[in-house]
Design an enzyme around this catalytic site. Structure first.
Site, PDB file in Angstrom:
ATOM      1  N   THR A   1       0.754  -1.088  -0.091  1.00 23.07           N
ATOM      2  CA  THR A   1      -0.026   0.045   0.145  1.00 23.07           C
ATOM      3  C   THR A   1       0.869   1.471  -0.104  1.00 23.07           C
ATOM      4  OG1 THR A   1      -1.734  -1.106   1.224  1.00 23.07           O
ATOM      5  CG2 THR A   1      -1.791   1.226   1.350  1.00 23.07           C
TER       6      THR A   1
ATOM      7  N   HIS B   1      -6.451 -11.029  -2.658  1.00 25.73           N
ATOM      8  CA  HIS B   1      -5.907 -10.680  -1.151  1.00 25.73           C
ATOM      9  C   HIS B   1      -6.766 -11.669  -0.001  1.00 25.73           C
ATOM     10  CE1 HIS B   1      -4.007  -8.910   2.161  1.00 25.73           C
ATOM     11  NE2 HIS B   1      -3.932  -7.779   1.884  1.00 25.73           N
TER      12      HIS B   1
ATOM     13  N   ASN C   1      -3.849 -11.365   5.908  1.00 26.91           N
ATOM     14  CA  ASN C   1      -3.430 -10.032   6.702  1.00 26.91           C
ATOM     15  C   ASN C   1      -4.744  -9.301   7.384  1.00 26.91           C
ATOM     16  OD1 ASN C   1      -0.954 -10.348   6.065  1.00 26.91           O
ATOM     17  ND2 ASN C   1      -0.787  -8.572   4.380  1.00 26.91           N
TER      18      ASN C   1
ATOM     19  N   TYR D   1      -7.769  -9.048   6.203  1.00 26.89           N
ATOM     20  CA  TYR D   1      -8.945  -8.505   5.544  1.00 26.89           C
ATOM     21  C   TYR D   1      -9.952  -9.549   5.472  1.00 26.89           C
ATOM     22  CZ  TYR D   1      -5.466  -4.740   5.422  1.00 26.89           C
ATOM     23  OH  TYR D   1      -4.708  -3.909   5.721  1.00 26.89           O
TER      24      TYR D   1
ATOM     25  N   ASN E   1      -3.932  -6.697  12.080  1.00 24.46           N
ATOM     26  CA  ASN E   1      -5.411  -6.460  12.179  1.00 24.46           C
ATOM     27  C   ASN E   1      -6.112  -6.966  12.891  1.00 24.46           C
ATOM     28  OD1 ASN E   1      -5.489  -4.117  10.268  1.00 24.46           O
ATOM     29  ND2 ASN E   1      -5.274  -5.547   8.443  1.00 24.46           N
TER      30      ASN E   1
HETATM   31  C1  PHB Z   1      -1.084  -1.886   5.104  1.00 31.45           C
HETATM   32  O1  PHB Z   1      -1.477  -0.765   4.507  1.00 31.45           O
HETATM   33  O2  PHB Z   1      -0.202  -1.500   6.081  1.00 31.45           O
HETATM   34  C2  PHB Z   1      -1.437  -3.026   4.543  1.00 31.45           C
HETATM   35  C3  PHB Z   1      -2.235  -3.155   3.674  1.00 31.45           C
HETATM   36  C4  PHB Z   1      -2.463  -4.482   3.208  1.00 31.45           C
HETATM   37  C5  PHB Z   1      -1.693  -5.435   3.680  1.00 31.45           C
HETATM   38  C6  PHB Z   1      -0.967  -5.312   4.862  1.00 31.45           C
HETATM   39  C7  PHB Z   1      -0.708  -4.035   5.398  1.00 31.45           C
HETATM   40  O3  PHB Z   1      -1.984  -6.714   3.398  1.00 31.45           O
END
Ligand code: PHB
Length: 366
Positions: free
Chosen positions: A26, A181, A184, A186, A241
């Site tokens: 990101t 994705h 992490n 999400y 997260n």
């Molecule tokens: C972040 O923006 O920190 C971020 C975004 C997506 C990810 C991991 C970290 O999978």
């Protein structure tokens, strides 16, 4: 020094010039309406030295956004923006997949259409997760994720459609494929975690049910653009997260790996959050995943040249993705191969801003 890491690799029918990948990161530099910019095209074009670039997460819909200024892949003007990115990378001899993304409950009302609650597997908020959104005064800020609402069957069907459409959009833009994705903390990770997903319908409960949404999305995307152009990223045991440690983690990831193997996807990308300062993937899990998923495996998370060579030599990885080292070193493969020193990454410019800390990292000897 010569090593397979620096040699070509055939990813299904896509020849890659080396096994060093640029990991998705990101960077929050999209333009108005989350359109990819010419500056982004320059940034990715500079990094066409990778065997494959995996872009930063591209939300598949307005509801899929969790951060400001992330480039979308749903609106026609965004697809035009991605065309510029694809052209820059291809002109420089590289390959590029878009990472397609829905942040699920890790979002904030100020990012959602009509200020609605974000959508997740249930109505339970991530206890300590932050988004980059607008604060109560309308200023960009890190704010706690808003309480979500549970996706209903129509919402689940819409998400399947959004991912398939995003994959078509990626191909229309000239990108070589997509990575879903699933990592992490999400949306799909939320569905797969037995402590987060307490649904009592076909999408919650058993291992099969918790993996169902991701697998349906994989089927939709693979049906649209081909399994050979569809990758999946996961982060087994990941805590980013505010994800809780899941006692069902191993059973879940091994089931998923077997199902993805049957589908013949392009690759399975495994992110180790040790590089985020979080617990590492448990010892011995990667070989078990490898037994279930016989296609190409990408490992990512804190690798250097030595560890990358070792992972390939040990047969654990086919490809290795580099995050922070790649953002700071557009010529990373040559630096690793020749033992040249690396540019230091400037953390203050990771998220948002312009060319500083983005396109101004020099190639060696710079
Ligand atoms: C972040 O923006 O920190 C971020 C975004 C997506 C990810 C991991 C970290 O999978």
């Amino acid at each position: 020094m010569s090593h397979p890491l620096f040699e070509s690799f055939l990813l299904k029918n896509l020849p890659l010039k080396n096994r060093i990948l640029m990991a998705p990161m990101t960077r929050c530099r999209a333009g108005a309406n989350d359109v990819p910019t010419a500056l982004m095209a320059e940034y990715y074009g500079q990094r066409a030295t990778a065997g494959l670039i995996i872009t930063e997460g591209a939300p598949v819909s307005p509801r899929g956004r969790g951060y400001l200024w992330t480039p979308g892949i749903y609106a026609p003007e965004q697809v035009s923006g991605w065309k510029g990115v694809a052209e820059a990378v291809h002109a420089a001899g590289g390959r590029i997949f878009a990472q397609i993304w829905h942040t699920g409950r890790v979002s904030h009302q100020s990012l959602q259409p009509d200020g609605m609650a974000p959508e997740g597997p249930t109505g339970t908020a991530a206890p300590d997760a932050y988004c980059f959104a607008f604060d109560e005064n309308g200023n960009p800020a890190n704010v706690p994720a808003s309480p979500p609402r549970a996706l209903d069957p129509a919402g689940i069907a819409r998400i399947r459609d959004e991912f398939a459409q995003a994959a078509c959009n990626a191909r229309e833009a000239g990108l070589d494929g997509v990575e879903i994705h699933g990592a992490n903390g999400y949306l799909f990770d939320q569905f797969m975690n037995s402590l987060v997903n307490s649904r009592n319908d076909a999408y919650g409960g058993s291992v099969e049910n918790r993996c169902r949404l991701l697998l349906e999305v994989v089927d939709g995307v693979a049906g649209a653009i081909g399994a050979g152009r569809t990758g999946v990223r996961i982060s087994p045991s990941g805590r980013f997260n505010a994800m809780p440690e899941d006692p069902e983690m191993e059973a879940t990831v091994l089931y998923l790996a077997g199902e993805l193997d049957r589908r013949g996807i392009a690759y399975l990308h495994i992110n180790d959050q040790a590089s985020f300062g979080l617990p590492a993937i448990p010892e011995g899990l990667i070989p078990k995943i490898r037994d279930r998923f016989r296609g190409p495996i990408i490992l990512c998370g804190g690798y250097d040249a030595t560890r990358a060579r070792q992972a390939i030599d040990a047969g654990l990885a086919d490809l290795v993705a580099f995050g922070v080292p790649y953002l700071a070193n557009p010529d990373l493969p040559a630096r690793l191969e020749n033992g040249w020193p690396l540019n230091e990454a400037r953390r203050e410019s990771f998220y948002g801003g312009g060319e500083q800390g983005y396109t101004d990292y020099p190639a060696f000897p710079g």
